[in-house]
Motif scaffolding. Structure first.
Motif, PDB file in Angstrom:
ATOM      1  N   LEU A  15       6.579  -0.786  -2.560  1.00  0.00           N
ATOM      2  CA  LEU A  15       6.579  -2.095  -1.914  1.00  0.00           C
ATOM      3  C   LEU A  15       6.758  -2.021  -0.400  1.00  0.00           C
ATOM      4  O   LEU A  15       6.096  -2.749   0.344  1.00  0.00           O
ATOM      5  CB  LEU A  15       7.682  -2.981  -2.517  1.00  0.00           C
ATOM      6  N   ALA A  16       7.653  -1.165   0.062  1.00  0.00           N
ATOM      7  CA  ALA A  16       7.963  -1.128   1.494  1.00  0.00           C
ATOM      8  C   ALA A  16       6.751  -0.761   2.332  1.00  0.00           C
ATOM      9  O   ALA A  16       6.550  -1.306   3.425  1.00  0.00           O
ATOM     10  CB  ALA A  16       9.106  -0.139   1.746  1.00  0.00           C
ATOM     11  N   ASP A  17       5.904   0.132   1.845  1.00  0.00           N
ATOM     12  CA  ASP A  17       4.744   0.583   2.613  1.00  0.00           C
ATOM     13  C   ASP A  17       3.471  -0.201   2.309  1.00  0.00           C
ATOM     14  O   ASP A  17       2.600  -0.333   3.175  1.00  0.00           O
ATOM     15  CB  ASP A  17       4.482   2.073   2.341  1.00  0.00           C
ATOM     16  N   GLY A  18       3.367  -0.731   1.093  1.00  0.00           N
ATOM     17  CA  GLY A  18       2.076  -1.263   0.694  1.00  0.00           C
ATOM     18  C   GLY A  18       1.985  -2.751   0.435  1.00  0.00           C
ATOM     19  O   GLY A  18       0.881  -3.310   0.404  1.00  0.00           O
ATOM     20  N   LEU A  19       3.119  -3.442   0.236  1.00  0.00           N
ATOM     21  CA  LEU A  19       3.040  -4.832  -0.206  1.00  0.00           C
ATOM     22  C   LEU A  19       2.452  -5.758   0.842  1.00  0.00           C
ATOM     23  O   LEU A  19       1.664  -6.652   0.515  1.00  0.00           O
ATOM     24  CB  LEU A  19       4.430  -5.330  -0.616  1.00  0.00           C
ATOM     25  N   SER A  20       2.800  -5.578   2.101  1.00  0.00           N
ATOM     26  CA  SER A  20       2.386  -6.526   3.148  1.00  0.00           C
ATOM     27  C   SER A  20       0.878  -6.714   3.192  1.00  0.00           C
ATOM     28  O   SER A  20       0.378  -7.828   3.435  1.00  0.00           O
ATOM     29  CB  SER A  20       2.892  -6.051   4.508  1.00  0.00           C
ATOM     30  N   SER A  21       0.128  -5.660   2.951  1.00  0.00           N
ATOM     31  CA  SER A  21      -1.333  -5.752   3.020  1.00  0.00           C
ATOM     32  C   SER A  21      -1.924  -6.542   1.857  1.00  0.00           C
ATOM     33  O   SER A  21      -3.109  -6.893   1.890  1.00  0.00           O
ATOM     34  CB  SER A  21      -1.942  -4.346   3.047  1.00  0.00           C
ATOM     35  N   SER A  22      -1.129  -6.822   0.828  1.00  0.00           N
ATOM     36  CA  SER A  22      -1.613  -7.554  -0.340  1.00  0.00           C
ATOM     37  C   SER A  22      -1.195  -9.016  -0.330  1.00  0.00           C
ATOM     38  O   SER A  22      -1.403  -9.719  -1.318  1.00  0.00           O
ATOM     39  CB  SER A  22      -1.082  -6.885  -1.622  1.00  0.00           C
ATOM     40  N   LEU A  23      -0.620  -9.485   0.774  1.00  0.00           N
ATOM     41  CA  LEU A  23      -0.115 -10.851   0.861  1.00  0.00           C
ATOM     42  C   LEU A  23      -0.995 -11.722   1.754  1.00  0.00           C
ATOM     43  O   LEU A  23      -1.768 -11.198   2.568  1.00  0.00           O
ATOM     44  CB  LEU A  23       1.316 -10.831   1.414  1.00  0.00           C
ATOM     45  N   PRO A  24      -0.896 -13.046   1.638  1.00  0.00           N
ATOM     46  CA  PRO A  24      -1.647 -13.931   2.533  1.00  0.00           C
ATOM     47  C   PRO A  24      -1.243 -13.709   3.994  1.00  0.00           C
ATOM     48  O   PRO A  24      -0.169 -13.167   4.273  1.00  0.00           O
ATOM     49  CB  PRO A  24      -1.236 -15.336   2.051  1.00  0.00           C
ATOM     50  N   PRO A  25      -2.089 -14.123   4.929  1.00  0.00           N
ATOM     51  CA  PRO A  25      -1.765 -13.967   6.352  1.00  0.00           C
ATOM     52  C   PRO A  25      -0.430 -14.627   6.706  1.00  0.00           C
ATOM     53  O   PRO A  25      -0.120 -15.722   6.237  1.00  0.00           O
ATOM     54  CB  PRO A  25      -2.927 -14.667   7.056  1.00  0.00           C
TER      55      PRO A  25
END
Length: 331
Positions: free
Chosen positions: A129-139
């Motif tokens: 989650l720490a490295d990869g989650l942000s790219s899978s979220l809305p702007p």
């Protein structure tokens, strides 16, 4: 002001406070103020040159998140035995609408009795989650990963307990644990490995507050051919009995083991969710209850806002289902 006038003023104040408590407690059972997005995230693909990739998560994910810009706490929700993560899409969106990012990994397609692989897979997802989650979220939607809450249904509830108890190490601290009709095997004396329930007087020392949600029909067989989906002795009551404070236990009297799933669950697995387990009349009230109870618990222990959970505790009739058990084990 005369004594009678003061008494009338006190009654008016108390009545308004009571109405506020009922309204605020009931609010969590309705869709929250946020619009939500629901995205499927494919797992990382390995290549001949590399055994792993940071481009995607270690397991496929279903991600429910608020559409509004902001930073939100993260909840990982683990599906039940042989279920698909998208069977819970409406439940995940309910929680997300109240200001949470909810991650539903697909831990496996088919599995045997041993849950060790699921525990390790769930831990790997949390570490990603720490490295990869942000790219899978809305702007402009950001995850707050100072701690993560873990939830799970049925066998997923057992896996959630296993993670909280350290059966697999994770890189993120635990904020809260929510087990939805958890199951630790096929019956008393028949736990699936690794066993979680100890049947000892010493409580399970989970380093976080615990909510256990149960069903009144889960311990009952659907018919003489199908055993109970949440057998007595390895289900919600046994889990709560072994929980250390702070913990709470809520049981929906007239609903079954899979009644918090989506209204429509497709495929052979989806048909089995209705054919195998004893169920209530409709899923929507149970789903609203489970989603609202989760939100109320997370609001208290993650965001420091206890009024919703306190409202349910004081006025359980605000729930959209009849609660046969309302227990709180305070600190």
């Amino acid at each position: 002001m005369t004594s009678s006038a003061r008494f009338v003023a006190f009654l008016a104040y108390y009545y308004c406070l009571l109405l506020f408590t009922m309204a605020s407690a009931g609010d969590v059972f309705d869709h929250g103020r946020h619009g939500t997005s629901l995205a499927q995230v494919q797992e990382a693909k390995t290549t001949r040159c590399s055994r792993a990739s940071v481009a995607g998560p270690p397991k496929p994910l279903l991600v429910a998140a608020p559409c509004d810009a902001g930073e939100y706490p993260v909840v990982v929700f683990l599906h039940g035995y042989l279920a698909n993560n998208y069977f819970y899409s409406q439940l995940l969106q309910h929680v997300a609408s109240h200001g949470f990012i909810v991650i539903g990994p697909q831990l496996y397609s088919f599995s045997g009795p041993d849950t060790t692989g699921e525990i390790n897979s769930a831990a790997a997802v949390i570490d990603w989650l720490a490295d990869g989650l942000s790219s899978s979220l809305p702007p402009d939607v950001r995850p707050n990963l100072t701690a993560v809450s873990i939830s799970g249904h049925s066998r997923g509830g057992k896996v959630a307990f296993a993670l909280a108890l350290g059966h697999a190490k994770t890189s993120l601290p635990l904020a809260a644990l929510i087990a939805v009709d958890p199951v630790d095997g096929t019956g008393l004396g028949n736990q699936t490995p690794p066993p979680i329930l100890t049947y000892k007087e010493t409580p399970l020392h989970v380093p976080a507050p615990i909510m256990v949600i149960g069903t009144g029909l889960g311990e009952l067989p659907r018919n003489f051919l199908c055993p109970p989906c949440a057998p007595l002795g390895v289900s919600h009551a046994a889990f709560y009995h072994e929980c250390a404070a702070p913990a709470c236990h809520l049981v929906a009297r007239d609903y079954g083991h899979t009644d918090m799933m989506d209204d429509v669950t497709t495929g052979a697995k989806g048909l089995a969710t209705r054919a195998v387990c004893k169920s209530g009349e409709a899923r929507a009230p149970m789903r609203r209850f489970v989603g609202g109870a989760m939100v109320a618990f997370l609001k208290k222990w993650v965001e420091g806002r206890p009024e919703w959970l306190d409202g349910i505790r004081e006025r359980p009739e605000v729930a959209p289902v009849v609660l046969s058990v309302v227990e709180f084990r305070d600190e």
